[in-house]
Design an enzyme around this catalytic site. Structure first.
Site, PDB file in Angstrom:
ATOM      1  N   SER A  22     -15.900   4.265  -9.679  1.00 42.78           N
ATOM      2  CA  SER A  22     -16.060   3.904  -8.263  1.00 42.78           C
ATOM      3  C   SER A  22     -17.101   2.806  -8.087  1.00 42.78           C
ATOM      4  CB  SER A  22     -16.436   5.136  -7.428  1.00 42.78           C
ATOM      5  OG  SER A  22     -17.590   5.756  -7.954  1.00 42.78           O
ATOM      6  N   ASN A 109     -23.069  15.291  -6.659  1.00 40.59           N
ATOM      7  CA  ASN A 109     -22.352  15.718  -5.452  1.00 40.59           C
ATOM      8  C   ASN A 109     -23.228  15.664  -4.201  1.00 40.59           C
ATOM      9  OD1 ASN A 109     -20.325  16.137  -7.247  1.00 40.59           O
ATOM     10  ND2 ASN A 109     -20.376  18.379  -7.166  1.00 40.59           N
ATOM     11  N   THR A 154      -1.234  -3.979  38.313  1.00 42.76           N
ATOM     12  CA  THR A 154      -0.710  -2.721  37.753  1.00 42.76           C
ATOM     13  C   THR A 154       0.722  -3.068  37.339  1.00 42.76           C
ATOM     14  OG1 THR A 154       0.144  -1.952  39.881  1.00 42.76           O
ATOM     15  CG2 THR A 154      -2.090  -1.255  39.318  1.00 42.76           C
ATOM     16  N   HIS A 155       1.194  -2.475  36.277  1.00 43.22           N
ATOM     17  CA  HIS A 155       2.523  -2.804  35.715  1.00 43.22           C
ATOM     18  C   HIS A 155       2.635  -4.293  35.397  1.00 43.22           C
ATOM     19  CE1 HIS A 155       3.814   1.157  37.332  1.00 43.22           C
ATOM     20  NE2 HIS A 155       3.054   0.798  38.358  1.00 43.22           N
ATOM     21  N   SER A 276      -1.165 -25.896  15.539  1.00 42.30           N
ATOM     22  CA  SER A 276       0.052 -25.611  14.793  1.00 42.30           C
ATOM     23  C   SER A 276       0.324 -26.765  13.837  1.00 42.30           C
ATOM     24  CB  SER A 276       1.217 -25.450  15.777  1.00 42.30           C
ATOM     25  OG  SER A 276       2.436 -25.759  15.140  1.00 42.30           O
ATOM     26  N   LYS A 282       0.211 -27.487  20.506  1.00 41.65           N
ATOM     27  CA  LYS A 282      -0.218 -26.088  20.465  1.00 41.65           C
ATOM     28  C   LYS A 282      -1.716 -25.893  20.299  1.00 41.65           C
ATOM     29  CE  LYS A 282       1.995 -22.663  20.189  1.00 41.65           C
ATOM     30  NZ  LYS A 282       2.956 -22.204  19.183  1.00 41.65           N
ATOM     31  N   ASN A 284      -3.691 -22.329  19.673  1.00 41.97           N
ATOM     32  CA  ASN A 284      -3.376 -20.903  19.560  1.00 41.97           C
ATOM     33  C   ASN A 284      -4.617 -20.012  19.575  1.00 41.97           C
ATOM     34  OD1 ASN A 284      -0.658 -21.550  19.291  1.00 41.97           O
ATOM     35  ND2 ASN A 284      -0.837 -21.764  17.068  1.00 41.97           N
ATOM     36  N   GLU A 289      -5.541 -12.825  18.333  1.00 45.23           N
ATOM     37  CA  GLU A 289      -4.356 -12.220  17.698  1.00 45.23           C
ATOM     38  C   GLU A 289      -4.746 -11.448  16.434  1.00 45.23           C
ATOM     39  OE1 GLU A 289      -0.889 -15.040  17.499  1.00 45.23           O
ATOM     40  OE2 GLU A 289      -2.276 -16.258  18.663  1.00 45.23           O
ATOM     41  N   TYR A 316     -16.921  20.226  -3.696  1.00 41.06           N
ATOM     42  CA  TYR A 316     -16.583  18.835  -4.010  1.00 41.06           C
ATOM     43  C   TYR A 316     -15.273  18.747  -4.791  1.00 41.06           C
ATOM     44  CZ  TYR A 316     -16.725  14.107  -5.883  1.00 41.06           C
ATOM     45  OH  TYR A 316     -16.407  12.826  -6.200  1.00 41.06           O
ATOM     46  N   GLN A 321     -13.898  10.831  -3.400  1.00 42.52           N
ATOM     47  CA  GLN A 321     -14.332   9.481  -3.758  1.00 42.52           C
ATOM     48  C   GLN A 321     -13.561   8.432  -2.931  1.00 42.52           C
ATOM     49  OE1 GLN A 321     -15.556   8.445  -7.889  1.00 42.52           O
ATOM     50  NE2 GLN A 321     -13.689   7.255  -7.942  1.00 42.52           N
ATOM     51  N   LYS A 324     -14.939   6.403   0.586  1.00 40.19           N
ATOM     52  CA  LYS A 324     -15.771   5.193   0.745  1.00 40.19           C
ATOM     53  C   LYS A 324     -14.977   3.959   1.120  1.00 40.19           C
ATOM     54  CE  LYS A 324     -18.653   7.184  -2.553  1.00 40.19           C
ATOM     55  NZ  LYS A 324     -17.556   8.151  -2.505  1.00 40.19           N
TER      56      LYS A 324
HETATM   57  N1  ARG Z   1     -18.290   8.640  -7.571  1.00 41.62           N
HETATM   58  C1  ARG Z   1     -18.271   9.967  -7.036  1.00 41.62           C
HETATM   59  C2  ARG Z   1     -17.836   9.922  -5.563  1.00 41.62           C
HETATM   60  O1  ARG Z   1     -17.866   8.866  -5.004  1.00 41.62           O
HETATM   61  C3  ARG Z   1     -19.636  10.563  -7.112  1.00 41.62           C
HETATM   62  C4  ARG Z   1     -19.648  12.049  -7.245  1.00 41.62           C
HETATM   63  C5  ARG Z   1     -19.164  12.457  -8.559  1.00 41.62           C
HETATM   64  N2  ARG Z   1     -19.256  13.857  -8.763  1.00 41.62           N
HETATM   65  C6  ARG Z   1     -18.542  14.450  -9.692  1.00 41.62           C
HETATM   66  N3  ARG Z   1     -18.684  15.717  -9.793  1.00 41.62           N
HETATM   67  N4  ARG Z   1     -17.723  13.798 -10.448  1.00 41.62           N
HETATM   68  O2  ARG Z   1     -17.453  10.891  -4.973  1.00 41.62           O
END
Ligand code: ARG
Length: 457
Positions: A22, A109, A154-155, A276, A282, A284, A289, A316, A321, A324
């Protein structure tokens, strides 16, 4: 080198390693990871769980790592499993055995559950600052156009007269609520999970309030299982951010309509519109958008978070993971949208004449015309019917209520007299809509002052 190497006999497959990592996205939490570790190390020293000299050394080592990453002299190793592994590994390579004591009475964790809270708290603050900036631009524009008459719809049909200032302040209310929702989520999120450890707390005599206070959190989480498995705050923030995008997207839709040739209520500044490649005429509204389009990403992030969490047993699970990237993307997107949207609003040119013309041609003072008869003593239903016939007559003759001669008024209803022209004057129609929350310029000015009083930056 993995933190959990002892248990395993053969090497990890490269595929597993890649799939599992990660660091690619959690490296952005390096500051928060180090802040959390400093608080944890100090608490270990305070409670006598490790020697004070060792906790001091760890804190100094962590500060050095932070300074080096900030300065660009230490690059985060993208081969590390995650940011927690990287920081701890770097500390140990700098301090040797002392560094290895940091992870006493802690698990990744509770560490990650803390880091993400600290990181999102900062993101939330940056976002509310951007929202405040937009609010202050809206207040400035609303002040400038507090008496600029435009049709209210309205509408998407012209309905009753309002002002451009009043219309802008409707969005200000939405963004004020957005700030409230984000702050509310941050308040609930500000409890420290540190000390929940892997899932079941610890036998060490830790002081959880010590770390919570050091990290400017008002308390610690009350259950170790919940401490490591709660991601409600990600969902709450993503929901609050989704509403920011709903508001920005509705506003964008109006900007797009207003700068079409059919409306021409505003013109965007050259710096905030695009051309454009084939049609030379144009101009835009691409920013508006894109903001409207990007709302879909943020709703997707919210859905992803809800889906990741819904089937997880306590405590956990690695699925978490996935929290994030979703919540980071939601914040990145909203901040990017606000950064582009605010100066686009600030620099737009407001074509008040076109707004007024649209208001004059739309019979939007028909209610006021009926009200005039009511004030002469006629029941509203009868007044409504006469005014409807009057509008039909105007359309037939190509006139407006303002230009229709008195003879025509009288032909339909004897009770009309010259006073009606004043009653249907657009400025007067708007100026007298003084009911609380109504569009009268006086109300708008007072509301701007109230909103400005709420802004903190
Ligand atoms: N990279 C993990 C996460 O974002 C960190 C926690 C990892 N804990 C574990 N028991 N593998 O959740």
């Amino acid at each position: 080198m993995k933190l959990w190497q002892g248990r395993f006999q053969s090497e990890l497959s490269e595929i597993t390693d890649d799939f599992n990592q990660s660091i690619a996205f959690d490296s952005r939490m390096y500051k928060e990871d180090i802040e959390g570790s400093i608080a944890h190390a100090r608490m270990l020293g305070d409670c006598g769980i490790i020697e004070r000299t060792e906790s001091d050394k760890i804190i100094e080592g962590l500060r050095g790592i932070l300074a080096d990453i900030d300065a660009g002299t230490l690059l985060i190793d993208m081969k590390a499993e995650d940011i927690h592994t990287f920081v701890e590994g770097e500390l140990t390579s700098r301090l040797g055995g002392t560094g290895k004591r940091l992870h006493t009475a802690r698990s990744r964790n509770d560490q990650v559950a803390l880091d993400i809270r600290l990181y999102l708290r900062r993101q939330a603050e940056e976002t509310t600052n951007l929202l405040e900036r937009l609010l202050s631009v809206l207040c400035g524009k609303a002040e400038q156009y507090s008496a600029a008459v435009m049709p209210g719809y309205t509408h998407l049909q012209r309905a009753q007269p309002i002002t451009f200032g009043h219309h802008l302040l409707a969005y200000a209310q939405m963004f004020l609520r957005d700030i409230g929702r984000i702050e509310d989520a941050v308040r609930r999120m500000s409890v420290s999970p540190l000390g929940s450890c892997a899932l079941a707390g610890t036998t060490y005599p830790i002081d959880r309030l010590n770390t919570a206070m050091a990290l400017d959190m008002y308390n610690f989480s009350r259950n170790s299982l919940d401490g490591v498995s709660d991601r409600d705050f990600c969902v709450e923030l993503a929901a609050a951010l989704s509403l920011v995008m709903v508001h920005l997207s509705r506003f964008s839709e109006e900007i797009i309509l207003w700068c079409s040739w059919e409306f021409k209520f505003i013109e965007l500044d050259d710096a905030f519109s695009t051309g454009s490649s084939i049609m030379p005429q144009k101009k835009n509204p691409d920013i508006a958008e894109l903001v409207r389009g990007k709302s879909g990403r943020v709703f997707g992030d919210l859905t992803a978070l809800l889906t990741v969490m819904k089937g997880l047993p306590l405590a956990y699970n690695k699925d978490m993971q996935e929290d994030k990237e979703a919540i980071f993307d939601a914040f990145d997107t909203v901040k990017m949208c606000l950064t582009a949207f605010t100066p686009m609003i600030e620099t737009m040119n407001v074509l008040t004449e076109n707004m007024r013309n649209a208001a004059a041609k739309g019979f939007i003072n028909a209610t006021d015309c009926a009200d005039y008869l009511v004030k002469q003593g006629m029941p509203f239903r009868d007044a409504y019917k006469f005014t409807g016939e009057l509008v039909a007559r105007c359309i037939e003759l190509g006139e407006t209520l303002e230009s229709l001669p008195m003879s025509e008024y009288k032909a339909l209803c004897e009770q009309f007299d010259e006073g009606v022209y004043e009653a249907i004057n657009l400025d007067k129609c708007v100026g007298e809509r003084l009911s609380a929350g109504g569009p009268a310029p006086e109300n708008t000015i007072a509301e701007i002052a109230r909103i400005k009083g709420l802004l903190t930056c």
